[in-house]
Design a protein around this motif. Structure first.
Motif, PDB file in Angstrom:
ATOM      1  N   VAL A  18       0.877  -1.173   0.000  1.00  0.00           N
ATOM      2  CA  VAL A  18       0.000   0.000   0.000  1.00  0.00           C
ATOM      3  C   VAL A  18       0.912   1.218   0.000  1.00  0.00           C
ATOM      4  O   VAL A  18       1.906   1.264   0.748  1.00  0.00           O
ATOM      5  CB  VAL A  18      -0.941   0.030   1.208  1.00  0.00           C
ATOM      6  N   VAL A  19       0.593   2.195  -0.847  1.00  0.00           N
ATOM      7  CA  VAL A  19       1.413   3.410  -0.991  1.00  0.00           C
ATOM      8  C   VAL A  19       0.590   4.612  -0.549  1.00  0.00           C
ATOM      9  O   VAL A  19      -0.563   4.778  -0.964  1.00  0.00           O
ATOM     10  CB  VAL A  19       1.864   3.593  -2.457  1.00  0.00           C
ATOM     11  N   ARG A  24       3.137  -4.655   2.757  1.00  0.00           N
ATOM     12  CA  ARG A  24       4.094  -3.657   3.213  1.00  0.00           C
ATOM     13  C   ARG A  24       3.582  -2.252   2.906  1.00  0.00           C
ATOM     14  O   ARG A  24       2.826  -2.061   1.953  1.00  0.00           O
ATOM     15  CB  ARG A  24       5.446  -3.894   2.543  1.00  0.00           C
ATOM     16  N   LEU A  25       4.012  -1.310   3.717  1.00  0.00           N
ATOM     17  CA  LEU A  25       3.564   0.077   3.591  1.00  0.00           C
ATOM     18  C   LEU A  25       4.717   0.957   3.123  1.00  0.00           C
ATOM     19  O   LEU A  25       5.746   1.063   3.798  1.00  0.00           O
ATOM     20  CB  LEU A  25       3.035   0.585   4.929  1.00  0.00           C
ATOM     21  N   LEU A  26       4.515   1.583   1.955  1.00  0.00           N
ATOM     22  CA  LEU A  26       5.458   2.574   1.434  1.00  0.00           C
ATOM     23  C   LEU A  26       4.865   3.960   1.649  1.00  0.00           C
ATOM     24  O   LEU A  26       3.738   4.226   1.236  1.00  0.00           O
ATOM     25  CB  LEU A  26       5.701   2.366  -0.059  1.00  0.00           C
ATOM     26  N   VAL A  27       5.617   4.837   2.262  1.00  0.00           N
ATOM     27  CA  VAL A  27       5.193   6.222   2.462  1.00  0.00           C
ATOM     28  C   VAL A  27       6.053   7.112   1.580  1.00  0.00           C
ATOM     29  O   VAL A  27       7.289   7.113   1.690  1.00  0.00           O
ATOM     30  CB  VAL A  27       5.302   6.635   3.936  1.00  0.00           C
ATOM     31  N   ALA A  28       5.398   7.855   0.686  1.00  0.00           N
ATOM     32  CA  ALA A  28       6.085   8.735  -0.263  1.00  0.00           C
ATOM     33  C   ALA A  28       5.970  10.173   0.218  1.00  0.00           C
ATOM     34  O   ALA A  28       4.895  10.774   0.143  1.00  0.00           O
ATOM     35  CB  ALA A  28       5.479   8.572  -1.656  1.00  0.00           C
ATOM     36  N   ASP A  29       7.060  10.716   0.719  1.00  0.00           N
ATOM     37  CA  ASP A  29       7.077  12.091   1.204  1.00  0.00           C
ATOM     38  C   ASP A  29       7.433  13.032   0.061  1.00  0.00           C
ATOM     39  O   ASP A  29       7.994  12.618  -0.958  1.00  0.00           O
ATOM     40  CB  ASP A  29       8.097  12.226   2.338  1.00  0.00           C
ATOM     41  N   VAL A  30       7.108  14.305   0.230  1.00  0.00           N
ATOM     42  CA  VAL A  30       7.391  15.298  -0.811  1.00  0.00           C
ATOM     43  C   VAL A  30       8.692  16.036  -0.513  1.00  0.00           C
ATOM     44  O   VAL A  30       9.311  15.852   0.534  1.00  0.00           O
ATOM     45  CB  VAL A  30       6.218  16.294  -0.962  1.00  0.00           C
ATOM     46  N   GLU A  31       9.087  16.861  -1.445  1.00  0.00           N
ATOM     47  CA  GLU A  31      10.418  17.476  -1.413  1.00  0.00           C
ATOM     48  C   GLU A  31      10.635  18.361  -0.193  1.00  0.00           C
ATOM     49  O   GLU A  31      11.657  18.250   0.494  1.00  0.00           O
ATOM     50  CB  GLU A  31      10.613  18.290  -2.695  1.00  0.00           C
TER      51      GLU A  31
END
Length: 372
Positions: A194-195, A219-226
């Motif tokens: 899950v993203v 699994r958990l993917l966390v996409a942070d910003v710049e």
């Protein structure tokens, strides 16, 4: 005794709160669950991509769930009272949803937000009866929201502290339970990944806890910003991590690692440059035939990164992410070529790279990443 209620009127205070809770619960029962959409990408044979479309809530975003939980939490803790305003620090979507619930139960609502917030979001808050209070420095949002609530004798609802505890992460139709139930009849019913991108951190906490509670292999993917502190907080195990300015991707990224961000439930994190979030937003909008927001672009970039990782390892399975809100809120910003050029965003090369990947080529975009 509840704050704001004399001994003679505590029963009336309870009666008002009971009615307010009932109104919010009735609204939830009238609302259908959001759709889970599948994106067909033939080049990714054996890897199925899904999008939980949170833009279809009555207030148009994922934050509708959070706002409902925060209002119920405040009411059941005796903090939200008849006639007293609710105040929030918000860049837009949470404020739109909280204004909706404030109007529903008949109390004033004030949103404290950066002056740079999009006009579309400001208008959406005001359409719900909310009042907008602007600050020039995003780092002062928290203090100003607390001070404004104090001046008006109201309640600072504080999404950044209470998001992770206001939602029942074990179930009760939270977003994680909804996703896994909707996946039940799919080819790969238990997602490999899950993203999600973090705003308060509350949704990632709910998903990560639910995965562990149900003993799932997901699994958990966390996409942070710049321009955000979450990635550094995770990478460096530093709960006090900060970033010197506000995020340019509305709704996600924060100048500090918020109390609701629970890094120990996250498997992997990405740091996605803003230009890649915007390029992914534009590619996904074309593929879906409808506009999505920039935070959804962040999610989609993370999904593509995970899909490449699975493909390279010869893995099959499913990946789920979220459509956080509609791109119609950003017609004069993220979806405006003139605005992009003025802000210095050139997305053409990144768009081409993402399209090449979706057609079967290599994924050449490599954002910084970290896993524990």
């Amino acid at each position: 005794m509840e704050k704001g209620c004399s001994k003679a009127t505590v029963r009336e205070c309870r009666a008002w709160a009971d009615k307010a809770v009932s109104l919010i619960e009735a609204d939830q029962r009238r609302s259908a669950d959001t759709h889970l959409l599948r994106l067909e990408v033939p080049a990714l044979a054996g890897i199925d991509l899904y999008f939980k479309d949170e833009s279809t809530h009555p207030t148009g975003s994922l934050k509708h769930r959070l706002a409902r939980s925060l209002f119920l939490y405040g009411l059941c803790n005796g903090k939200i009272r008849e006639g007293a305003p609710v105040v929030e620090a918000s860049s837009g979507s949470t404020a739109v949803s909280e204004a909706y619930f404030a109007r529903m139960i008949g109390i004033p609502f004030y949103a404290v937000m950066p002056r740079s917030t999009s006009g579309e979001k400001i208008a959406a808050i005001e359409r719900q009866g909310g009042h907008c209070h602007f600050v020039d420095d995003p780092r002062t949002l928290y203090a100003e929201a607390a001070a404004l609530a104090e001046r008006h004798g109201g309640h600072y609802i504080d999404q950044f502290t209470y998001a992770e505890r206001a939602t029942d992460w074990r179930g009760n139709n939270n977003i994680a339970e909804s996703v896994f139930e909707q996946m039940r009849l799919e080819r790969y019913p238990e997602p490999s990944w899950v993203v999600m991108s973090p705003g308060t951190g509350g949704t990632t906490a709910t998903i990560g806890r639910y995965i562990r509670y149900k003993r799932l292999a997901t699994r958990l993917l966390v996409a942070d910003v710049e321009q955000s502190a979450f990635f550094a907080s995770y990478r460096d195990s530093d709960p006090a991590a900060t970033w010197p300015c506000g995020s340019r991707i509305e709704g996600v990224g924060r100048p500090r690692a918020e109390p609701s961000f629970i890094p120990d439930v996250v498997d992997t994190m990405l740091k996605v440059p803003d230009v890649l979030s915007l390029a992914a937003m534009r590619v996904l909008s074309r593929r879906l035939g409808r506009r999505v927001g920039a935070s959804t672009g962040t999610n989609f970039l993370g999904l593509c990164w995970v899909a490449e990782r699975m493909r390279s390892a010869g893995e099959q399975g499913s990946i789920v992410t979220l459509i956080c809100d509609s791109g119609e809120r950003y017609l004069n910003t993220y979806h405006d070529d003139v605005w992009l050029k003025r802000e210095g965003f050139e997305t053409a090369a990144a768009e081409a790279a993402i399209e090449t990947f979706l057609e079967g080529g290599a994924f050449t975009l490599q954002p910084e990443w970290c896993e524990r």
